[in-house]
Each structure stands twice: as structure tokens, then as C-alpha cells.
Scaffold this active site. Sequence first.
Site, PDB file in Angstrom:
ATOM      1  N   LYS A 168       0.851  -1.183   0.000  1.00  0.00           N
ATOM      2  CA  LYS A 168       0.000   0.000   0.000  1.00  0.00           C
ATOM      3  C   LYS A 168       0.893   1.241   0.000  1.00  0.00           C
ATOM      4  O   LYS A 168       2.059   1.140   0.361  1.00  0.00           O
ATOM      5  CB  LYS A 168      -0.943  -0.024   1.209  1.00  0.00           C
ATOM      6  N   ASP A 197      -2.088  -6.037   2.679  1.00  0.00           N
ATOM      7  CA  ASP A 197      -2.534  -5.222   3.810  1.00  0.00           C
ATOM      8  C   ASP A 197      -2.126  -5.988   5.059  1.00  0.00           C
ATOM      9  O   ASP A 197      -2.753  -6.992   5.414  1.00  0.00           O
ATOM     10  CB  ASP A 197      -4.052  -5.025   3.757  1.00  0.00           C
ATOM     11  N   HIS A 198      -1.080  -5.516   5.739  1.00  0.00           N
ATOM     12  CA  HIS A 198      -0.509  -6.324   6.821  1.00  0.00           C
ATOM     13  C   HIS A 198      -1.480  -6.534   7.977  1.00  0.00           C
ATOM     14  O   HIS A 198      -1.337  -7.484   8.748  1.00  0.00           O
ATOM     15  CB  HIS A 198       0.804  -5.714   7.324  1.00  0.00           C
ATOM     16  N   LYS A 202      -2.491 -10.322  10.694  1.00  0.00           N
ATOM     17  CA  LYS A 202      -2.442 -10.456  12.143  1.00  0.00           C
ATOM     18  C   LYS A 202      -3.341 -11.603  12.578  1.00  0.00           C
ATOM     19  O   LYS A 202      -4.437 -11.797  12.055  1.00  0.00           O
ATOM     20  CB  LYS A 202      -2.860  -9.140  12.812  1.00  0.00           C
ATOM     21  N   HIS A 261      -6.815  -0.511   6.021  1.00  0.00           N
ATOM     22  CA  HIS A 261      -6.815  -1.376   7.195  1.00  0.00           C
ATOM     23  C   HIS A 261      -8.183  -1.488   7.868  1.00  0.00           C
ATOM     24  O   HIS A 261      -8.693  -2.587   8.102  1.00  0.00           O
ATOM     25  CB  HIS A 261      -5.809  -0.860   8.225  1.00  0.00           C
ATOM     26  N   LYS A 367      -1.228   2.921  22.529  1.00  0.00           N
ATOM     27  CA  LYS A 367      -1.284   2.236  21.235  1.00  0.00           C
ATOM     28  C   LYS A 367      -2.216   1.044  21.332  1.00  0.00           C
ATOM     29  O   LYS A 367      -2.160   0.271  22.299  1.00  0.00           O
ATOM     30  CB  LYS A 367       0.111   1.753  20.828  1.00  0.00           C
TER      31      LYS A 367
END
Length: 514
Positions: A168, A197-198, A202, A261, A367
Site C-alpha cells: 500500500k 494489507d498487513h 495479524k 486497514h 497504542k
Amino acid sequence: MREMEENPFREADLSLRNHPESCVLVIFGATGDLTHRKLIPALYNLAADGDLPAGLRVVGFARREKSDEEFREGLKELNKQVSRQGHDDDLWEQFSQSITYHQSTFTDEDGYASLKVRLDEMEKDGASPNRLFYIASAPEFFDDILLQLKKAKLNESAHGWCRAVVEKPFGTDLATAQHLNEVVNETFEEKDTYRIDHYLGKETAQNIMVLRFANQFFEVLWNNRFIDHVQITCAEPLGMEGGRGGYYDKSGALRDMVQNHLLQLLSLIAMEPPADLSADGVRDEKVKVMKSLRAFKDAEDVAKSVVRAQYTAGTVDGEEKVGYRREDRVNPGSMTESYVALKIMIDNWRWEGVPFYMRMGKRLPKKGTEISIHYKQAPNVLFNAAVGAEAMPGNVLVIRIQPNEGISLGMRSKRPGPAATLQPVKMDFRYQTSFGKSSPEAYERLLLDAMAGDATLFARKDEVENAWRYVDQIEDAWHKSPSPPKMAEYPAGSWGPKEADELLEQDGHDWRRL
């Protein structure tokens, strides 16, 4: 390589995974941060786990002059810092022998011609005829790389497959995304194109479909009869460190995170059960969600459902931080959002009337990325006199994408004692504690899937284009409307602007704190 460790997901009767094939992986942009911090450490971790296909070769392609040894040494130093597995010199020595370097600019036709000669020679020496081209360069070079690959006929292999992985951003709006898709598909067929798209790599993102479709008690409650609303939050305490302001000020929170994302996560939560677990079976259902997102009528309609904001000076982790417009490489008069909150409606049978609230912000207190499913309240006729019943949260299913990946379910329970006092409790599942090891990095899974020809966790071109159609409505209202919605503000270290709180309060809801 080390012995493959026992893993409950690898049991033969449970595994649905395709097996990765050996190949030559060519990384364009090999001296960049992505290669050093993500791609090479991911391959090293796979080698440590015994998952890397035998005979894999890696060729780094970049403009800087380096020898193979100099290239490997730079990769080694950063791998020591970031590898999930820690660093083992013996394993690195064995692994790094598969890595070589090819010096060329992205526009040099001769550089691609010599790359083809090199790959053909490697194949004669026993390397796999399969070729995986990973475009990890800056976006402005995507066209050049793809066109040069086609010109040099590197998109063809007489004895194996050729595939391209594209990082991306997939364009900056619908028009540029469509152009990029045209260029990609002129060089590689859609089935050989992997838009990465990392977030979808996950573990918890992958587990959403298992949670929903392999557990009957969740799926029967996964609709507007039982769910009141859904929240998706992505919070980052970082600002524009490391010169990121130059890129971010041209992008913003909506384009940088929501378009790819977060809309991808929403589509996994909202999709219908696919006919099968094939790549197109899954992606067909995700595209239906994208097409069902309620369109905005005009700029005024956008203002009612979308909040944009920038952070001002404030304190994060005890440190004073400057406001967004005073950050390095940011235009002092910038109208780029560092925070965005949206109320999204999905116009289909399952989700009619259920709002999906989404927010992403920089310089927030902590985060984390999570999805929370808020169920409707149970009737209070039995426990309306119990202490704390009215103010207590109802049932909330929380899917933590990062950090501390896992799933928790909040419920009400009676506190021990003679009084009828209710107290919120939760059941909590964490990957690390449940399986005794940390989750693989997202790029580990995605690289293996690209080698296996499994595009399930990669974006298809119609997914990308439909996401941009939705986002472009908002961008146009912000930047092309004669009366654009205002830019809100929030202090660095806070949870965002009051306008974002009001977005939920008008529906009787509050943002869930991470």
C-alpha cells in the site's frame, strides 16, 4: 533450519492451509525500512520455525552500490534488534547465504535485463523457476517497476509461476487506484497479483472468521436483532517522528488507515458466510459489504457522520509534544487530519439500523487496535433494583488486533455476599498465554500465502476500488466543497476531540476506552 515446533494449528485434521512453494523472491526497494524491519526479519523467523520453503532465494533490488556481503551485514544488524525469534548467528549465517543484491535504479532498462539474465542463471544452477516480485518501493515508482518488468519479460517463466506483491498505498483516490490496477493487470493477471494489507495477516484478524463461523453461539447472535452497535478503534501515541510528516501531510488518517486497514476489518466483521474458504469465496462477500456502505448525500451529510481533527500541543507519556501543524515537514496551514471518526451504516438485511463507529488518531494516550461488539441490553425487569445495574455496561465482545492479541467477553455477575450487587467481569483469551508462544508477525503469514498462491488475505482490485469510492465522498466534502466541514482540535495525549464524543452521544453511546 531448526525443527518445526509443535503448534496446535498445524494438526493435519485441522489445517486448511496451502503449502508454500520455493521461489526466487525479488524485493524492489531492498535498502528501505520495510525490507530491513519487516520482510527480512519475517523470512528469518520463518526459517527459525522451520516454515521457510527449502531452496528459497532472495534478491534485493535497489539503486545504492553494495556488495552481497555489505547488503547482508546491514540486514543482520537490524535483524538483531527486531526479530521476534531473537538472533542466532549460526542460523543467520545459514539463512543469509540465500540473499544476494542487484544494483539498479527502478527506471534503468538495462538493470532489468541484467536481472533477467541473473535469474535465468540461478535457475540453471538449481534455483526454483518460480518468481515472486515484491514491490516495496515508494509509490511513485510502482508504474515504472511494473512496466519495466513487462518490458524485460520478467513477468513470464517457462517452467514456473510469476507473481507480484504490491504494498500500500493502492492509489490516493479512486482514479489513481484504477490506474494502478490497469498497470498491474497489464503485467500480471489478477490471480497473480497480491495487494498486501498487513493488518489482515495479524492472527486476531484471521481469527475473526473462525470466531464467527466455527462457533454457533456467536454466529446466531451476529445480527441487528442482538447487536446494538460496533466500534473499531485504532489509536497511536506517535506523531510525525522520523520525518513521517512529509508523507502523512499528503495522506491523513482517512487515506492512510481507514481506506485500507480499518475498512478491511469492518468487512470481516460484517460479511456474510462465504460459500467456501477459497480466496474469491471470501473476497466476494467482503466486496458485498463495501458495496453496501451507505453513501453520503452531500457535504452536510458528511459533517453529520464524520469528524476530522488535528492535535494541538499536549503531554504524552510525561513529555510535552508540539501540535500537528508545528511538526517537522508539515505545512503550517495544513488541513490534513491526524484524527478521524466516522459513523458508518451498512444497508443490508443483517445490519439494518446498526451503526459502526470507527476512529483512528495520532498522539492518543496509548497504542492499540480493537473491535468491540456491543450487544443490546437484557431486560432489567428482574435486576432493576440491583445495586449498579443501570450504570453497568452490557455484554461486549472485544477483539484485540494489537497489542496483546486476543478476545474477551464482558458480562455481568453477582458479587459474593448477601446483597444483590452486580459487577462487570470478563472472560479473556490471549494468544500468548493460551498457546505458549507469541503470534507470528503479519508479514510471515502473508509471505507464505503469496508463495502458496493463496490470495485470501490480500485485497482484490474491486475491494480496493469500492473502498476508495466510499472514502472519496468524504475527501471531496472536505477539500472540494464550497462549505467544507470544520477541522476540530484535540490536545496531544487526549482521546480525541469533543465532536467525536458527541457523534456517539447523539445515539446514546460512548466510546469504549482501550
